[in-house]
Design a protein around this motif. Structure first.
Motif, PDB file in Angstrom:
ATOM      1  N   ALA A   1       3.260  -8.518   0.358  1.00 36.19           N
ATOM      2  CA  ALA A   1       3.597  -8.052   1.703  1.00 36.19           C
ATOM      3  C   ALA A   1       3.338  -6.554   1.821  1.00 36.19           C
ATOM      4  O   ALA A   1       3.553  -5.786   0.878  1.00 36.19           O
ATOM      5  CB  ALA A   1       5.051  -8.362   2.024  1.00 36.19           C
ATOM      6  N   GLY A   2       2.852  -6.150   2.997  1.00 35.09           N
ATOM      7  CA  GLY A   2       2.539  -4.748   3.237  1.00 35.09           C
ATOM      8  C   GLY A   2       1.102  -4.385   2.927  1.00 35.09           C
ATOM      9  O   GLY A   2       0.656  -3.279   3.252  1.00 35.09           O
ATOM     10  N   LYS A   3       0.377  -5.291   2.306  1.00 34.15           N
ATOM     11  CA  LYS A   3      -1.038  -5.075   2.016  1.00 34.15           C
ATOM     12  C   LYS A   3      -1.872  -5.794   3.071  1.00 34.15           C
ATOM     13  O   LYS A   3      -1.409  -6.744   3.699  1.00 34.15           O
ATOM     14  CB  LYS A   3      -1.393  -5.609   0.623  1.00 34.15           C
ATOM     15  CG  LYS A   3      -0.577  -4.985  -0.510  1.00 34.15           C
ATOM     16  CD  LYS A   3      -0.897  -5.655  -1.841  1.00 34.15           C
ATOM     17  CE  LYS A   3      -0.042  -5.128  -2.976  1.00 34.15           C
ATOM     18  NZ  LYS A   3      -0.378  -3.725  -3.332  1.00 34.15           N
ATOM     19  N   ARG A   4      -3.114  -5.363   3.242  1.00 35.97           N
ATOM     20  CA  ARG A   4      -4.017  -5.979   4.201  1.00 35.97           C
ATOM     21  C   ARG A   4      -5.071  -6.784   3.456  1.00 35.97           C
ATOM     22  O   ARG A   4      -5.402  -6.482   2.308  1.00 35.97           O
ATOM     23  CB  ARG A   4      -4.694  -4.931   5.079  1.00 35.97           C
ATOM     24  CG  ARG A   4      -3.724  -3.996   5.760  1.00 35.97           C
ATOM     25  CD  ARG A   4      -4.325  -3.380   7.018  1.00 35.97           C
ATOM     26  NE  ARG A   4      -3.463  -3.699   8.163  1.00 35.97           N
ATOM     27  CZ  ARG A   4      -3.859  -3.670   9.419  1.00 35.97           C
ATOM     28  NH1 ARG A   4      -5.101  -3.342   9.724  1.00 35.97           N
ATOM     29  NH2 ARG A   4      -3.035  -3.991  10.385  1.00 35.97           N
ATOM     30  N   ALA A   5      -5.592  -7.813   4.105  1.00 36.16           N
ATOM     31  CA  ALA A   5      -6.639  -8.633   3.507  1.00 36.16           C
ATOM     32  C   ALA A   5      -7.645  -9.031   4.572  1.00 36.16           C
ATOM     33  O   ALA A   5      -7.293  -9.251   5.733  1.00 36.16           O
ATOM     34  CB  ALA A   5      -6.044  -9.875   2.851  1.00 36.16           C
ATOM     35  N   MET A   6      -8.901  -9.131   4.154  1.00 32.48           N
ATOM     36  CA  MET A   6      -9.969  -9.539   5.068  1.00 32.48           C
ATOM     37  C   MET A   6     -11.010 -10.332   4.298  1.00 32.48           C
ATOM     38  O   MET A   6     -11.274 -10.052   3.119  1.00 32.48           O
ATOM     39  CB  MET A   6     -10.631  -8.316   5.711  1.00 32.48           C
ATOM     40  CG  MET A   6     -11.680  -8.648   6.767  1.00 32.48           C
ATOM     41  SD  MET A   6     -12.399  -7.175   7.554  1.00 32.48           S
ATOM     42  CE  MET A   6     -13.620  -6.701   6.324  1.00 32.48           C
ATOM     43  N   LEU A   7     -11.599 -11.301   4.957  1.00 30.10           N
ATOM     44  CA  LEU A   7     -12.706 -12.061   4.402  1.00 30.10           C
ATOM     45  C   LEU A   7     -14.031 -11.518   4.912  1.00 30.10           C
ATOM     46  O   LEU A   7     -14.164 -11.192   6.092  1.00 30.10           O
ATOM     47  CB  LEU A   7     -12.611 -13.537   4.802  1.00 30.10           C
ATOM     48  CG  LEU A   7     -11.349 -14.309   4.451  1.00 30.10           C
ATOM     49  CD1 LEU A   7     -11.496 -15.768   4.890  1.00 30.10           C
ATOM     50  CD2 LEU A   7     -11.026 -14.220   2.971  1.00 30.10           C
TER      51      LEU A   7
ATOM     52  N   PHE B   1       0.204 -11.083   2.643  1.00 25.80           N
ATOM     53  CA  PHE B   1      -0.801 -10.204   3.232  1.00 25.80           C
ATOM     54  C   PHE B   1      -0.734 -10.194   4.761  1.00 25.80           C
ATOM     55  O   PHE B   1      -0.461 -11.222   5.384  1.00 25.80           O
ATOM     56  CB  PHE B   1      -2.212 -10.665   2.853  1.00 25.80           C
ATOM     57  CG  PHE B   1      -2.660 -10.285   1.472  1.00 25.80           C
ATOM     58  CD1 PHE B   1      -2.925  -8.962   1.145  1.00 25.80           C
ATOM     59  CD2 PHE B   1      -2.850 -11.260   0.509  1.00 25.80           C
ATOM     60  CE1 PHE B   1      -3.374  -8.623  -0.124  1.00 25.80           C
ATOM     61  CE2 PHE B   1      -3.296 -10.934  -0.765  1.00 25.80           C
ATOM     62  CZ  PHE B   1      -3.557  -9.605  -1.083  1.00 25.80           C
ATOM     63  N   ASP B   2      -1.020  -9.030   5.364  1.00 25.66           N
ATOM     64  CA  ASP B   2      -1.402  -8.968   6.762  1.00 25.66           C
ATOM     65  C   ASP B   2      -2.892  -9.332   6.805  1.00 25.66           C
ATOM     66  O   ASP B   2      -3.722  -8.614   6.235  1.00 25.66           O
ATOM     67  CB  ASP B   2      -1.194  -7.561   7.326  1.00 25.66           C
ATOM     68  CG  ASP B   2       0.267  -7.189   7.428  1.00 25.66           C
ATOM     69  OD1 ASP B   2       1.097  -8.071   7.678  1.00 25.66           O
ATOM     70  OD2 ASP B   2       0.585  -5.995   7.233  1.00 25.66           O
TER      71      ASP B   2
END
Length: 258
Positions: free
Chosen positions: A143-149, A186-187
């Motif tokens: 939590a508090g981290k960002r993620a993207m594909l 993740f955000d």
């Protein structure tokens, strides 16, 4: 910021390879610190098995969840797993980059998730009661981290449209977005998708590169996909179904996005 790019493509000279190299340079030029887990180059072991624990007993029955929990709690995980977990703790943002193969991620990346997301690290965390059901879906270790594909596919964009034969791209990627990324906290940002990869010439690559550069520049500005948190009142617990008054006309994946 610290960025971990987990990369899954076997050919360095591919479109994916070029996009990976561009992303690393673009992020570093912007002042970010980048680590890359190039799974094929690392010869990552994809299969979760008894050898993931360093004190494996030859005749013992293997239980994937319980053995994972024991190894994580007692520092008995294989070194490759522990190193990837350290990278996830270190990262402020994580990018998973892969070609869409048979409607999902390549097996080597799925194996990375299965092995690195250990019991006690990415799941099996927190109180399980009639009031809450663990720290997950919006809560958890990440939590508090960002993620993207970053995803490439040979299909046309229309094939993945609302009425396209392959299904909407948001539905195709939902198990990864919601299950692999949102589950441990993740955000999750909207994906960067490149369609019809076989038709990429130099001019088109330049446009793709520029669009990707903008998405990387906006990594900390882009609004995440508004998934519904599990423990914030939208779901009945412990049934984990949406309350009747929440999105009453929706079912399926769409119901879990506010």
């Amino acid at each position: 910021m610290n960025v971990l790019l987990v990369y899954a493509h076997p050919e360095p000279k591919s479109l994916n390879g070029s996009l990976k190299n561009f992303s690393v340079k673009h992020l570093e030029d912007a002042g970010h610190v980048v680590q890359v887990s190039d799974l094929y180059a690392m010869k990552w072991k994809a299969s979760l098995d008894a050898d993931d624990s360093t004190d494996r007993h030859a005749n013992a029955r293997f239980d994937p969840s319980l053995d994972s929990r024991r190894a994580f709690e007692h520092g008995l995980q294989s070194k490759d797993i522990a190193l990837e977990q350290d990278k996830l703790r270190w990262a402020d943002a994580v990018i998973l980059q892969f070609p869409l193969w048979w409607f999902s991620m390549p097996a080597i990346l799925k194996g990375w998730v299965e092995r690195v997301y250990a019991y006690g690290f990415a799941y099996g965390i927190g109180e399980h009661s009639d009031a809450r059901w663990g720290d997950r879906y919006g809560e958890g270790t990440l939590a508090g981290k960002r993620a993207m594909l970053i995803v490439t596919t040979g299909g046309w964009e229309s094939h993945y449209s609302a009425r396209g034969i392959n299904g909407p791209i948001d539905d195709v990627l939902f198990p990864i977005h919601h299950g692999v990324l949102y589950y441990p906290g993740f955000d999750v940002l909207p994906p960067f998708v490149v369609y019809r990869t076989g038709r990429t010439d130099d001019a088109r690559f330049a446009k793709i590169r520029d669009a990707l550069g903008q998405r990387l520049d906006d990594l900390w500005k882009t609004a995440p996909i508004p998934f519904r948190p599990q423990n914030s009142g939208a779901y009945n617990i412990p049934e984990l179904t949406l309350r009747p008054d929440v999105a009453p006309d929706l079912t399926g994946f769409a119901a879990h996005t506010a």
